[in-house]
Design a protein around this motif. Structure first.
Motif, PDB file in Angstrom:
ATOM      1  N   VAL A  27       0.845  -1.192   0.000  1.00 11.34           N
ATOM      2  CA  VAL A  27       0.000   0.000   0.000  1.00 11.34           C
ATOM      3  C   VAL A  27       0.883   1.245   0.000  1.00 11.34           C
ATOM      4  CG1 VAL A  27      -1.787   1.273   1.239  1.00 11.34           C
ATOM      5  CG2 VAL A  27      -1.796  -1.239   1.265  1.00 11.34           C
ATOM      6  N   ALA A  28       0.613   2.182  -0.891  1.00  5.46           N
ATOM      7  CA  ALA A  28       1.433   3.386  -1.022  1.00  5.46           C
ATOM      8  C   ALA A  28       1.473   4.185   0.277  1.00  5.46           C
ATOM      9  CB  ALA A  28       0.890   4.255  -2.143  1.00  5.46           C
ATOM     10  N   LEU A  29       2.670   4.606   0.659  1.00  6.85           N
ATOM     11  CA  LEU A  29       2.852   5.444   1.842  1.00  6.85           C
ATOM     12  C   LEU A  29       2.807   6.928   1.497  1.00  6.85           C
ATOM     13  CD1 LEU A  29       5.652   3.451   3.685  1.00  6.85           C
ATOM     14  CD2 LEU A  29       3.396   3.973   4.614  1.00  6.85           C
ATOM     15  N   ASP A  30       3.130   7.274   0.258  1.00  8.10           N
ATOM     16  CA  ASP A  30       3.109   8.664  -0.181  1.00  8.10           C
ATOM     17  C   ASP A  30       1.861   8.925  -1.017  1.00  8.10           C
ATOM     18  OD1 ASP A  30       5.550   9.229   1.026  1.00  8.10           O
ATOM     19  OD2 ASP A  30       6.684   8.570  -0.724  1.00  8.10           O
ATOM     20  N   GLY A  31       1.235  10.073  -0.791  1.00 11.76           N
ATOM     21  CA  GLY A  31       0.005  10.373  -1.518  1.00 11.76           C
ATOM     22  C   GLY A  31      -1.139   9.514  -1.024  1.00 11.76           C
ATOM     23  N   LYS A  32      -2.089   9.233  -1.885  1.00  8.28           N
ATOM     24  CA  LYS A  32      -3.217   8.402  -1.471  1.00  8.28           C
ATOM     25  C   LYS A  32      -2.768   6.945  -1.317  1.00  8.28           C
ATOM     26  CE  LYS A  32      -6.918  11.270  -3.273  1.00  8.28           C
ATOM     27  NZ  LYS A  32      -8.168  11.333  -4.086  1.00  8.28           N
ATOM     28  N   PRO A  33      -3.341   6.241  -0.371  1.00 13.86           N
ATOM     29  CA  PRO A  33      -2.890   4.870  -0.070  1.00 13.86           C
ATOM     30  C   PRO A  33      -3.444   3.825  -1.033  1.00 13.86           C
ATOM     31  CG  PRO A  33      -4.630   5.502   1.434  1.00 13.86           C
ATOM     32  CD  PRO A  33      -4.349   6.706   0.601  1.00 13.86           C
ATOM     33  N   TYR A  34      -3.100   3.964  -2.291  1.00 14.15           N
ATOM     34  CA  TYR A  34      -3.522   2.982  -3.283  1.00 14.15           C
ATOM     35  C   TYR A  34      -2.745   1.668  -3.123  1.00 14.15           C
ATOM     36  CZ  TYR A  34      -5.414   7.028  -5.881  1.00 14.15           C
ATOM     37  OH  TYR A  34      -6.097   8.151  -6.267  1.00 14.15           O
ATOM     38  N   PHE A  35      -3.355   0.590  -3.574  1.00 11.84           N
ATOM     39  CA  PHE A  35      -2.609  -0.659  -3.702  1.00 11.84           C
ATOM     40  C   PHE A  35      -1.619  -0.500  -4.849  1.00 11.84           C
ATOM     41  CE2 PHE A  35      -6.387  -2.527  -1.621  1.00 11.84           C
ATOM     42  CZ  PHE A  35      -5.742  -3.155  -0.564  1.00 11.84           C
ATOM     43  N   LEU A  36      -0.368  -0.862  -4.621  1.00 11.31           N
ATOM     44  CA  LEU A  36       0.662  -0.803  -5.644  1.00 11.31           C
ATOM     45  C   LEU A  36       0.958  -2.184  -6.227  1.00 11.31           C
ATOM     46  CD1 LEU A  36       3.235   1.585  -3.910  1.00 11.31           C
ATOM     47  CD2 LEU A  36       1.477   2.187  -5.596  1.00 11.31           C
ATOM     48  N   ARG A  37       0.885  -3.181  -5.385  1.00 16.48           N
ATOM     49  CA  ARG A  37       1.172  -4.546  -5.835  1.00 16.48           C
ATOM     50  C   ARG A  37       0.508  -5.535  -4.895  1.00 16.48           C
ATOM     51  NH1 ARG A  37       7.327  -5.873  -6.492  1.00 16.48           N
ATOM     52  NH2 ARG A  37       6.973  -4.779  -8.476  1.00 16.48           N
ATOM     53  N   ILE A  38       0.099  -6.662  -5.459  1.00 19.87           N
ATOM     54  CA  ILE A  38      -0.410  -7.771  -4.655  1.00 19.87           C
ATOM     55  C   ILE A  38       0.249  -9.046  -5.161  1.00 19.87           C
ATOM     56  CG2 ILE A  38      -2.424  -9.115  -3.973  1.00 19.87           C
ATOM     57  CD1 ILE A  38      -4.088  -6.609  -4.184  1.00 19.87           C
ATOM     58  N   GLU A  39       0.803  -9.810  -4.239  1.00 20.43           N
ATOM     59  CA  GLU A  39       1.470 -11.063  -4.581  1.00 20.43           C
ATOM     60  C   GLU A  39       0.816 -12.229  -3.849  1.00 20.43           C
ATOM     61  OE1 GLU A  39       5.989 -10.896  -5.154  1.00 20.43           O
ATOM     62  OE2 GLU A  39       5.620  -9.308  -3.690  1.00 20.43           O
ATOM     63  N   GLU A  40       0.749 -13.322  -4.516  1.00 21.86           N
ATOM     64  CA  GLU A  40       0.265 -14.556  -3.888  1.00 21.86           C
ATOM     65  C   GLU A  40       1.273 -15.650  -4.157  1.00 21.86           C
ATOM     66  OE1 GLU A  40      -3.183 -17.844  -4.748  1.00 21.86           O
ATOM     67  OE2 GLU A  40      -3.856 -15.768  -4.559  1.00 21.86           O
ATOM     68  N   LYS A  41       1.731 -16.275  -3.090  1.00 16.92           N
ATOM     69  CA  LYS A  41       2.668 -17.381  -3.222  1.00 16.92           C
ATOM     70  C   LYS A  41       1.968 -18.660  -2.792  1.00 16.92           C
ATOM     71  CE  LYS A  41       6.805 -14.590  -2.437  1.00 16.92           C
ATOM     72  NZ  LYS A  41       8.016 -14.385  -1.594  1.00 16.92           N
ATOM     73  N   GLY A  42       2.197 -19.713  -3.563  1.00 17.13           N
ATOM     74  CA  GLY A  42       1.540 -20.977  -3.279  1.00 17.13           C
ATOM     75  C   GLY A  42       1.522 -21.816  -4.535  1.00 17.13           C
ATOM     76  N   ALA A  43       0.466 -22.614  -4.696  1.00 16.88           N
ATOM     77  CA  ALA A  43       0.370 -23.513  -5.844  1.00 16.88           C
ATOM     78  C   ALA A  43       0.336 -22.755  -7.168  1.00 16.88           C
ATOM     79  CB  ALA A  43      -0.880 -24.383  -5.704  1.00 16.88           C
ATOM     80  N   ASP A  44      -0.397 -21.642  -7.221  1.00 13.65           N
ATOM     81  CA  ASP A  44      -0.495 -20.826  -8.436  1.00 13.65           C
ATOM     82  C   ASP A  44      -0.046 -19.398  -8.117  1.00 13.65           C
ATOM     83  OD1 ASP A  44      -1.582 -22.827 -10.183  1.00 13.65           O
ATOM     84  OD2 ASP A  44      -3.483 -22.610  -9.118  1.00 13.65           O
ATOM     85  N   PRO A  45       1.279 -19.160  -8.059  1.00 13.27           N
ATOM     86  CA  PRO A  45       1.790 -17.836  -7.675  1.00 13.27           C
ATOM     87  C   PRO A  45       1.352 -16.746  -8.644  1.00 13.27           C
ATOM     88  CG  PRO A  45       3.537 -19.188  -8.591  1.00 13.27           C
ATOM     89  CD  PRO A  45       2.372 -20.092  -8.395  1.00 13.27           C
ATOM     90  N   THR A  46       1.095 -15.552  -8.091  1.00 12.02           N
ATOM     91  CA  THR A  46       0.627 -14.420  -8.882  1.00 12.02           C
ATOM     92  C   THR A  46       1.290 -13.146  -8.389  1.00 12.02           C
ATOM     93  OG1 THR A  46      -1.552 -15.462  -9.160  1.00 12.02           O
ATOM     94  CG2 THR A  46      -1.405 -13.115  -9.612  1.00 12.02           C
ATOM     95  N   LYS A  47       1.643 -12.265  -9.310  1.00  6.73           N
ATOM     96  CA  LYS A  47       2.156 -10.940  -8.948  1.00  6.73           C
ATOM     97  C   LYS A  47       1.486  -9.920  -9.859  1.00  6.73           C
ATOM     98  CE  LYS A  47       6.564 -10.157  -8.170  1.00  6.73           C
ATOM     99  NZ  LYS A  47       8.026  -9.942  -8.418  1.00  6.73           N
TER     100      LYS A  47
END
Length: 233
Positions: free
Chosen positions: A181-201
């Protein structure tokens, strides 16, 4: 139908990752989330990201062990466009305009969904689904759902492409989810990662910037009802 679900699954994988704020800005090195729980930070990210109206998502994931590239954009109007591609399953596209959905895929895409005959029939044209059938693909209320973000833990801050970010994590079974989550400016999501059987970034960008989605020309469209004898699933 199987072809629709295949493409929507990829789009939904990226869209479901979009979880997140009301305006919040940092002051120098001061932590804008000081004293907040990780769950509350996530809720602010939900409100801000949804409130931006429009955004883009791009990244990579895996489906049944096969890598998939995803690019997705949502307009403030609620229209959206998405594209998925992989060496194994080809390239598929979706447009949602005024709650009407259009699908397009290359030969390998339709073959991988078990609809090779339909791919031959379409030959690069768009299949038009009935109004409203798949329009939830762009529903920001579905995408930005804070109810899914419970039991988070804040980790050490990090950077995403040079932007400072608060790091929130959650472990569910064998899956490890990480939200930046962005610390500067508005707190938008910048990245989401999932690790496991089907990893996603997935990386999020262009919040609030104009996204224009247009329906394809009529001569490039075939109605789904005209393909009913070829549909599978």
């Amino acid at each position: 139908m199987a072809a629709n679900r295949k493409l929507l699954a990829a789009a939904a994988a990226c869209a479901a990752a979009v979880i997140g704020v009301t305006g919040c800005s940092s002051d120098g090195d001061k932590d804008p989330f000081e004293g907040m729980s990780a769950d509350k930070i996530a809720k602010k990210a939900v409100d801000a990201s949804k409130g931006a109206g429009s955004f883009k998502v791009s990244g990579q994931g895996e489906e049944d062990g096969k890598k998939v590239q995803i690019d997705f954009a949502v307009a403030e109007s609620g229209d959206c466009q998405g594209k998925t591609g992989s060496a194994a399953n080809g390239t598929g596209e979706i447009l949602v305009v005024d709650k009407t959905s259009y699908f397009k895929g290359d030969e390998q895409f339709w073959k991988s969904t078990g609809s090779a005959a339909m791919g031959d029939k379409l030959k690069g044209r768009w299949m038009k689904s009935p109004r409203g059938e798949d329009s939830k693909t762009c529903d920001k209320d579905e995408m930005f759902n804070s109810a899914k973000l419970k039991g988070l833990k804040r980790e050490k801050d990090a950077e995403v492409d040079g932007e400072k970010a608060a790091v929130l994590t959650k472990k569910t079974g064998k899956k490890q989810l990480t939200y930046y989550v962005a610390l500067d400016g508005k707190p938008y999501f910048l990245r989401i990662e999932e690790k496991g059987a089907d990893p996603t970034k997935m990386n999020f960008s262009d919040y609030g910037k104009s996204v224009v989605v247009k329906a394809p020309p009529a001569d490039q469209v075939i109605e789904q009802k005209d393909l009913k004898d070829l549909l599978t699933g």
